[in-house]
Design a protein around this motif. Structure first.
Motif, PDB file in Angstrom:
ATOM      1  N   GLU A 195     -58.240 -16.233   4.688  1.00 58.52           N
ATOM      2  CA  GLU A 195     -56.766 -17.179   4.857  1.00 58.52           C
ATOM      3  C   GLU A 195     -55.544 -16.832   3.929  1.00 58.52           C
ATOM      4  OE1 GLU A 195     -55.478 -21.407   5.059  1.00 58.52           O
ATOM      5  OE2 GLU A 195     -56.984 -21.823   3.615  1.00 58.52           O
ATOM      6  N   CYS A 196     -54.380 -16.780   3.814  1.00 60.31           N
ATOM      7  CA  CYS A 196     -53.581 -16.087   3.094  1.00 60.31           C
ATOM      8  C   CYS A 196     -52.374 -18.007   3.371  1.00 60.31           C
ATOM      9  CB  CYS A 196     -52.368 -15.420   3.623  1.00 60.31           C
ATOM     10  SG  CYS A 196     -50.941 -14.759   2.819  1.00 60.31           S
ATOM     11  N   LEU A 197     -52.998 -18.698   1.676  1.00 61.98           N
ATOM     12  CA  LEU A 197     -51.953 -19.850   1.714  1.00 61.98           C
ATOM     13  C   LEU A 197     -51.028 -19.983   0.122  1.00 61.98           C
ATOM     14  CD1 LEU A 197     -53.240 -23.344   2.388  1.00 61.98           C
ATOM     15  CD2 LEU A 197     -52.057 -22.700   0.350  1.00 61.98           C
ATOM     16  N   ARG A 198     -49.384 -20.002   1.269  1.00 64.77           N
ATOM     17  CA  ARG A 198     -48.603 -20.549   0.077  1.00 64.77           C
ATOM     18  C   ARG A 198     -48.344 -21.506  -0.358  1.00 64.77           C
ATOM     19  NH1 ARG A 198     -45.525 -15.704   1.699  1.00 64.77           N
ATOM     20  NH2 ARG A 198     -45.257 -16.534   3.469  1.00 64.77           N
ATOM     21  N   GLY A 199     -48.206 -21.981  -1.624  1.00 65.58           N
ATOM     22  CA  GLY A 199     -47.728 -23.596  -1.105  1.00 65.58           C
ATOM     23  C   GLY A 199     -47.386 -24.131  -2.612  1.00 65.58           C
ATOM     24  N   LEU A 200     -47.943 -25.373  -2.816  1.00 60.33           N
ATOM     25  CA  LEU A 200     -47.901 -26.194  -3.636  1.00 60.33           C
ATOM     26  C   LEU A 200     -49.682 -26.831  -3.873  1.00 60.33           C
ATOM     27  CD1 LEU A 200     -46.747 -27.904  -6.182  1.00 60.33           C
ATOM     28  CD2 LEU A 200     -45.953 -29.597  -4.616  1.00 60.33           C
ATOM     29  N   TRP A 201     -50.052 -26.891  -5.529  1.00 61.77           N
ATOM     30  CA  TRP A 201     -51.371 -26.919  -5.294  1.00 61.77           C
ATOM     31  C   TRP A 201     -51.738 -27.905  -6.445  1.00 61.77           C
ATOM     32  CZ3 TRP A 201     -55.547 -24.066  -3.201  1.00 61.77           C
ATOM     33  CH2 TRP A 201     -54.504 -22.274  -2.181  1.00 61.77           C
ATOM     34  N   PRO A 203     -45.873 -29.131   0.073  1.00 66.91           N
ATOM     35  CA  PRO A 203     -45.637 -28.066   1.386  1.00 66.91           C
ATOM     36  C   PRO A 203     -46.498 -26.987   0.864  1.00 66.91           C
ATOM     37  CG  PRO A 203     -43.541 -28.756  -0.079  1.00 66.91           C
ATOM     38  CD  PRO A 203     -44.444 -29.539  -0.627  1.00 66.91           C
ATOM     39  N   PHE A 204     -46.907 -26.813   1.929  1.00 67.47           N
ATOM     40  CA  PHE A 204     -47.246 -24.878   1.954  1.00 67.47           C
ATOM     41  C   PHE A 204     -47.165 -24.739   3.232  1.00 67.47           C
ATOM     42  CE2 PHE A 204     -50.914 -28.131   2.641  1.00 67.47           C
ATOM     43  CZ  PHE A 204     -51.622 -27.649   4.803  1.00 67.47           C
ATOM     44  N   VAL A 205     -47.984 -23.318   3.715  1.00 68.82           N
ATOM     45  CA  VAL A 205     -48.639 -22.733   4.527  1.00 68.82           C
ATOM     46  C   VAL A 205     -48.997 -21.586   4.712  1.00 68.82           C
ATOM     47  CG1 VAL A 205     -45.269 -22.257   5.647  1.00 68.82           C
ATOM     48  CG2 VAL A 205     -46.467 -20.808   4.392  1.00 68.82           C
ATOM     49  N   SER A 206     -50.305 -21.537   5.662  1.00 70.46           N
ATOM     50  CA  SER A 206     -51.299 -21.064   5.525  1.00 70.46           C
ATOM     51  C   SER A 206     -51.690 -19.991   7.377  1.00 70.46           C
ATOM     52  CB  SER A 206     -52.686 -22.100   5.596  1.00 70.46           C
ATOM     53  OG  SER A 206     -53.984 -21.085   5.573  1.00 70.46           O
ATOM     54  N   ARG A 207     -51.945 -18.446   6.710  1.00 67.86           N
ATOM     55  CA  ARG A 207     -52.379 -18.240   8.187  1.00 67.86           C
ATOM     56  C   ARG A 207     -53.656 -17.447   8.259  1.00 67.86           C
ATOM     57  NH1 ARG A 207     -51.495 -12.755   9.168  1.00 67.86           N
ATOM     58  NH2 ARG A 207     -51.057 -12.142   7.292  1.00 67.86           N
ATOM     59  N   GLU A 208     -53.864 -17.441   9.447  1.00 70.52           N
ATOM     60  CA  GLU A 208     -55.566 -16.996   9.171  1.00 70.52           C
ATOM     61  C   GLU A 208     -55.407 -15.386   9.575  1.00 70.52           C
ATOM     62  OE1 GLU A 208     -59.494 -18.724  10.766  1.00 70.52           O
ATOM     63  OE2 GLU A 208     -58.472 -17.400  12.622  1.00 70.52           O
ATOM     64  N   TYR A 209     -56.420 -14.493   8.766  1.00 68.51           N
ATOM     65  CA  TYR A 209     -56.238 -13.490   9.327  1.00 68.51           C
ATOM     66  C   TYR A 209     -56.831 -12.343  10.497  1.00 68.51           C
ATOM     67  CZ  TYR A 209     -54.670 -11.346   4.967  1.00 68.51           C
ATOM     68  OH  TYR A 209     -53.571 -11.365   3.378  1.00 68.51           O
ATOM     69  N   GLY A 210     -58.035 -12.746  10.873  1.00 70.58           N
ATOM     70  CA  GLY A 210     -58.221 -12.141  11.650  1.00 70.58           C
ATOM     71  C   GLY A 210     -57.760 -13.135  13.052  1.00 70.58           C
ATOM     72  N   SER A 211     -57.429 -13.825  13.137  1.00 69.06           N
ATOM     73  CA  SER A 211     -57.218 -14.816  14.689  1.00 69.06           C
ATOM     74  C   SER A 211     -55.178 -15.190  14.511  1.00 69.06           C
ATOM     75  CB  SER A 211     -57.278 -16.195  15.001  1.00 69.06           C
ATOM     76  OG  SER A 211     -57.128 -17.218  13.996  1.00 69.06           O
ATOM     77  N   GLY A 212     -54.850 -14.769  13.073  1.00 74.35           N
ATOM     78  CA  GLY A 212     -53.446 -15.081  13.836  1.00 74.35           C
ATOM     79  C   GLY A 212     -53.346 -16.267  13.296  1.00 74.35           C
ATOM     80  N   TYR A 213     -53.718 -17.432  13.652  1.00 77.18           N
ATOM     81  CA  TYR A 213     -53.355 -18.810  13.652  1.00 77.18           C
ATOM     82  C   TYR A 213     -52.485 -18.655  12.560  1.00 77.18           C
ATOM     83  CZ  TYR A 213     -56.909 -18.978  17.136  1.00 77.18           C
ATOM     84  OH  TYR A 213     -58.058 -18.955  18.512  1.00 77.18           O
ATOM     85  N   THR A 214     -52.036 -19.943  12.537  1.00 76.09           N
ATOM     86  CA  THR A 214     -51.144 -20.507  11.105  1.00 76.09           C
ATOM     87  C   THR A 214     -50.643 -22.173  10.901  1.00 76.09           C
ATOM     88  OG1 THR A 214     -49.070 -20.866  12.424  1.00 76.09           O
ATOM     89  CG2 THR A 214     -49.157 -18.176  11.439  1.00 76.09           C
ATOM     90  N   PHE A 215     -51.030 -22.467  10.388  1.00 71.18           N
ATOM     91  CA  PHE A 215     -50.826 -23.767   9.406  1.00 71.18           C
ATOM     92  C   PHE A 215     -49.552 -24.020   8.621  1.00 71.18           C
ATOM     93  CE2 PHE A 215     -54.681 -22.110  10.729  1.00 71.18           C
ATOM     94  CZ  PHE A 215     -55.335 -23.299  11.154  1.00 71.18           C
ATOM     95  N   ALA A 216     -49.322 -25.396   8.472  1.00 76.71           N
ATOM     96  CA  ALA A 216     -48.343 -25.980   7.661  1.00 76.71           C
ATOM     97  C   ALA A 216     -48.951 -27.476   7.187  1.00 76.71           C
ATOM     98  CB  ALA A 216     -46.707 -26.235   8.450  1.00 76.71           C
ATOM     99  N   GLY A 217     -47.849 -27.763   6.071  1.00 77.28           N
ATOM    100  CA  GLY A 217     -48.280 -28.895   5.185  1.00 77.28           C
ATOM    101  C   GLY A 217     -46.919 -29.201   4.714  1.00 77.28           C
ATOM    102  N   ILE A 218     -45.913 -30.348   5.399  1.00 71.89           N
ATOM    103  CA  ILE A 218     -44.900 -31.066   4.903  1.00 71.89           C
ATOM    104  C   ILE A 218     -45.966 -32.251   4.709  1.00 71.89           C
ATOM    105  CG2 ILE A 218     -43.857 -29.795   6.526  1.00 71.89           C
ATOM    106  CD1 ILE A 218     -43.753 -32.301   8.231  1.00 71.89           C
TER     107      ILE A 218
END
Length: 124
Positions: free
Chosen positions: A13-19, A27-42
């Motif tokens: 995955e590619c994840l950008r946000g606060l660690w 908050p963060f946003v994430s995308r899985e490379y192979g499937s393209g599924y996306t996720f968000a954390g608020i």
């Protein structure tokens, strides 16, 4: 702080946000490379007036003192259904309003509110 994780394998995955300590806390946003599924954390600020634990779902909650807190909610924004989502991770609280930030030491003078806590965490 703010960061970026990138793993370009099929289930990576590619994840950008606060660690914090190597864990994304939103908050963060994430995308899985192979499937393209996306996720968000608020981040979600909450207020509760019950004596029961925050993670209990009761038809008739037990009345209790005023408590506040901040949580991260991770959810799927595109793609397949994931049984583990949405997932809530408590960042701070629930505590009495004037004690918010004391357990983590993240509140500077003058920022003893949920809004102040979120501003501090988001770099504003």
């Amino acid at each position: 702080g703010w960061g970026h994780w990138r793993d370009d394998s099929f289930h990576g995955e590619c994840l950008r946000g606060l660690w914090s300590h190597g864990v994304p806390i939103g908050p963060f946003v994430s995308r899985e490379y192979g499937s393209g599924y996306t996720f968000a954390g608020i981040r979600v600020a909450f207020v509760m007036c019950r004596a029961d634990n925050w993670d209990k779902n009761l038809m008739f909650p037990t009345p209790g003192p005023l408590k506040v807190g901040v949580a991260t909610v991770e959810c799927s924004t595109s793609g397949a259904f994931f049984q583990r989502l949405p997932r809530v991770t408590m960042i701070e609280g629930p505590v009495e309003p004037l004690k918010l930030g004391e357990s983590t030491g993240r509140v500077s003078p003058g920022k003893r509110s949920v809004a102040g806590e979120m501003e501090s965490a988001c770099g504003d």
